[in-house]
Design a protein around this motif. Structure first.
Motif, PDB file in Angstrom:
ATOM      1  N   CYS A 174       0.973  -1.119  -0.012  1.00  0.00           N
ATOM      2  CA  CYS A 174      -0.006   0.244  -0.044  1.00  0.00           C
ATOM      3  C   CYS A 174       0.683   1.202   0.086  1.00  0.00           C
ATOM      4  O   CYS A 174       1.674   1.582   0.948  1.00  0.00           O
ATOM      5  CB  CYS A 174      -0.886  -0.013   1.404  1.00  0.00           C
ATOM      6  N   ASP A 175       0.840   1.939  -1.043  1.00  0.00           N
ATOM      7  CA  ASP A 175       1.707   3.107  -1.168  1.00  0.00           C
ATOM      8  C   ASP A 175       1.102   4.436  -0.618  1.00  0.00           C
ATOM      9  O   ASP A 175       0.064   4.704  -0.842  1.00  0.00           O
ATOM     10  CB  ASP A 175       2.053   3.478  -2.648  1.00  0.00           C
ATOM     11  N   HIS A 176       2.127   5.100  -0.004  1.00  0.00           N
ATOM     12  CA  HIS A 176       1.859   6.391   0.977  1.00  0.00           C
ATOM     13  C   HIS A 176       2.504   7.491   0.042  1.00  0.00           C
ATOM     14  O   HIS A 176       3.472   7.033  -0.610  1.00  0.00           O
ATOM     15  CB  HIS A 176       2.139   6.337   2.234  1.00  0.00           C
ATOM     16  N   GLU A 177       2.140   8.771   0.294  1.00  0.00           N
ATOM     17  CA  GLU A 177       2.834   9.939  -0.073  1.00  0.00           C
ATOM     18  C   GLU A 177       4.064  10.276   0.614  1.00  0.00           C
ATOM     19  O   GLU A 177       5.023  11.256   0.142  1.00  0.00           O
ATOM     20  CB  GLU A 177       2.055  10.820  -0.219  1.00  0.00           C
ATOM     21  N   ASP A 178       4.340   9.606   1.790  1.00  0.00           N
ATOM     22  CA  ASP A 178       5.241   9.973   3.022  1.00  0.00           C
ATOM     23  C   ASP A 178       5.603   8.661   3.531  1.00  0.00           C
ATOM     24  O   ASP A 178       4.918   7.733   3.575  1.00  0.00           O
ATOM     25  CB  ASP A 178       5.063  11.088   3.623  1.00  0.00           C
ATOM     26  N   GLY A 179       6.588   8.750   4.472  1.00  0.00           N
ATOM     27  CA  GLY A 179       6.713   7.815   5.600  1.00  0.00           C
ATOM     28  C   GLY A 179       5.463   7.088   6.601  1.00  0.00           C
ATOM     29  O   GLY A 179       4.654   8.270   6.793  1.00  0.00           O
TER      30      GLY A 179
ATOM     31  N   ALA B 294      -5.399   0.947   9.859  1.00  0.00           N
ATOM     32  CA  ALA B 294      -5.302   2.430   9.834  1.00  0.00           C
ATOM     33  C   ALA B 294      -3.651   2.635   9.905  1.00  0.00           C
ATOM     34  O   ALA B 294      -3.065   1.975  10.936  1.00  0.00           O
ATOM     35  CB  ALA B 294      -6.132   2.952  10.894  1.00  0.00           C
ATOM     36  N   THR B 295      -3.459   3.571   9.106  1.00  0.00           N
ATOM     37  CA  THR B 295      -1.754   3.803   9.265  1.00  0.00           C
ATOM     38  C   THR B 295      -1.743   5.542   9.660  1.00  0.00           C
ATOM     39  O   THR B 295      -2.658   6.298   9.116  1.00  0.00           O
ATOM     40  CB  THR B 295      -1.093   3.728   7.794  1.00  0.00           C
ATOM     41  N   GLY B 296      -0.930   5.839  10.232  1.00  0.00           N
ATOM     42  CA  GLY B 296      -0.564   7.214  10.566  1.00  0.00           C
ATOM     43  C   GLY B 296       0.482   7.626   9.743  1.00  0.00           C
ATOM     44  O   GLY B 296       1.845   7.123   9.667  1.00  0.00           O
ATOM     45  N   CYS B 297       0.522   8.935   9.053  1.00  0.00           N
ATOM     46  CA  CYS B 297       1.864   9.082   7.964  1.00  0.00           C
ATOM     47  C   CYS B 297       2.509  10.309   8.420  1.00  0.00           C
ATOM     48  O   CYS B 297       1.770  11.246   9.048  1.00  0.00           O
ATOM     49  CB  CYS B 297       1.089   9.016   6.654  1.00  0.00           C
TER      50      CYS B 297
ATOM     51  N   GLY C 219      -5.845  -4.326  -0.453  1.00  0.00           N
ATOM     52  CA  GLY C 219      -4.745  -3.435  -0.751  1.00  0.00           C
ATOM     53  C   GLY C 219      -5.018  -2.240  -0.960  1.00  0.00           C
ATOM     54  O   GLY C 219      -4.276  -1.263  -1.311  1.00  0.00           O
ATOM     55  N   ASP C 220      -6.238  -1.813  -1.115  1.00  0.00           N
ATOM     56  CA  ASP C 220      -6.774  -0.540  -1.478  1.00  0.00           C
ATOM     57  C   ASP C 220      -7.106   0.411  -0.164  1.00  0.00           C
ATOM     58  O   ASP C 220      -7.490  -0.041   0.707  1.00  0.00           O
ATOM     59  CB  ASP C 220      -8.347  -0.574  -2.079  1.00  0.00           C
ATOM     60  N   CYS C 221      -6.770   1.829  -0.443  1.00  0.00           N
ATOM     61  CA  CYS C 221      -7.022   2.807   0.516  1.00  0.00           C
ATOM     62  C   CYS C 221      -8.635   3.012   0.595  1.00  0.00           C
ATOM     63  O   CYS C 221      -9.031   3.568  -0.583  1.00  0.00           O
ATOM     64  CB  CYS C 221      -6.051   3.980   0.394  1.00  0.00           C
TER      65      CYS C 221
END
Length: 392
Positions: free
Chosen positions: A314-319, A333-336, A349-351
């Protein structure tokens, strides 16, 4: 427990202020040509144009926030801690109530509720752990010993034993009911960055910046295994998760690898290699043999542990700095670092949802006991609650 921080907003969800006609002192006519041009490309414009998806904002802190814990038994009770040397207890949806966890002399770096929800441990970089009685609303006791800052605190799964790792390379265990010291586990050569009891309560696993995992007997305090060297991590450990049957420890490291260790034998049984930068967080799915790992390579990877292979990336725009599985569901859930909280469907694998509102990196996320809210804390100095009831 009626103390209320002066910074707390009035009990209004969005902090809106409505003016009556009588409030207007005098009107000023502005010629539009006199107004400065708006810089559309500015970074401030980016954040200000985004909607705030939060249903509650806690603004009691006056500095960066580092840690959040939702009560395991009380659906609206939340604790947060940060760089203002303060912790708070507060309730989602009740903006007029907050209880300050007073007494720490340095950043509150870690918070954990006991399994029964009766006690809260607050750990600080001052090396002190304070235990709070939730029902009475007071400080129960203060636990000391470590000479360095507290990196993390954990509770025994079935009792009021507290475990904490310190920057001074030691791990300490106390009985919180009696405020008594039980054991000190020494052997690591650097800061103890992660650790926990196994779910059966019989073993302790700790990971360190010295690139080793140590497995301990809580009763006698002896070191059962040291896991190090090839094929294990080459740099410091950052995070750890233990399987529900207490058989496996999964560890993530600055070296971008994740390894699975058999706790009984101390042997590395598998390696999960797909990340390309430091692993920051790891979590095991409660209801399936899957793991989630997040890293500074801007990826969340969902792993099938039975085959040691990535199911989805799952690709994010930052770490990705923190993550949590949402109850027993398939959602993570992810915190970025970009200030966004994202909800991912681990099957596809979808957001499936992006929550905006924070203006700086997310440091920690925690889901409420009933699965209605996700609370995130950020370097922007606020905690925000988002509604996640649809992701069960």
């Amino acid at each position: 427990m009626n103390s209320r921080p002066p910074e707390e907003e009035e009990d209004d969800e969005h902090g809106e202020v409505f003016l009556d006609e009588s409030d207007i002192i005098h009107e000023v006519n502005v010629d539009e040509e006199d107004l400065p041009d708006v810089d559309e490309s500015g970074s401030d414009a980016e954040f200000s144009e985004e909607p705030d998806d939060s249903m509650h904002i806690f603004t009691g802190h006056t500095g960066e926030l580092y840690t959040v814990a939702c009560s395991p038994t009380d659906a609206t009770l939340v604790s947060t801690g940060g760089g203002d040397d303060k912790g708070f207890l507060w309730r989602v949806g009740q903006g007029d109530w907050a209880f300050e966890l007073q007494g720490h002399k340095d950043s509150v770096s870690s918070l954990a509720f006991s399994t029964d929800g009766q006690l809260l441990a607050s750990g600080s970089l001052d090396g002190i752990i304070q235990i709070w009685d939730i029902a009475l609303g007071n400080l129960k006791c203060t636990l000391d010993g470590p000479s360095g800052g507290i990196e993390w605190v954990r509770w025994h799964p079935r009792g009021h034993l507290v475990l904490a790792g310190s920057e001074d390379s030691t791990v300490w265990m106390w009985n919180a009911d009696r405020a008594s010291y039980l054991n000190m586990f020494s052997g690591h050569g650097s800061s103890v960055t992660c650790g926990d009891f196994t779910p059966d309560g019989k073993t302790i696993c700790t990971g360190s910046d010295d690139a080793t995992l140590r497995i301990w007997n809580p009763k006698g305090g002896e070191n059962i295994h040291v896991v190090r060297g090839h094929p294990y991590h080459t740099e410091g450990l950052t995070c750890l998760a233990i399987s529900s049957d207490s058989s496996l420890a999964l560890t993530g490291s600055k070296d971008s690898s994740v390894h699975i260790v058999n706790i009984t034998t101390g042997k590395v049984v598998s390696s999960l290699v797909s990340h390309s930068d430091s692993i920051e967080c790891i979590g095991l799915a409660p209801s399936s043999p899957w793991a989630a790992t997040g890293g500074m390579d801007q990826k969340l990877i969902i792993w099938d542990l039975q085959h040691s292979s990535p199911r989805s990336t799952c690709d994010h725009e930052d770490g990705v700095g923190c993550l949590t599985w949402l109850g027993g569901s398939r959602f993570v859930a992810t915190g970025c670092v970009d200030g966004k909280v994202r909800v991912w469907d681990s099957l596809s694998g979808d957001c499936v949802r992006t929550f905006t509102g924070h203006s700086d990196a997310i440091q920690s996320v925690s889901a409420s006991a009933n699965g209605d809210f996700l609370v995130s804390v950020s370097l922007d100095g606020t905690a925000r609650a988002f509604e996640i009831g649809e992701f069960r």
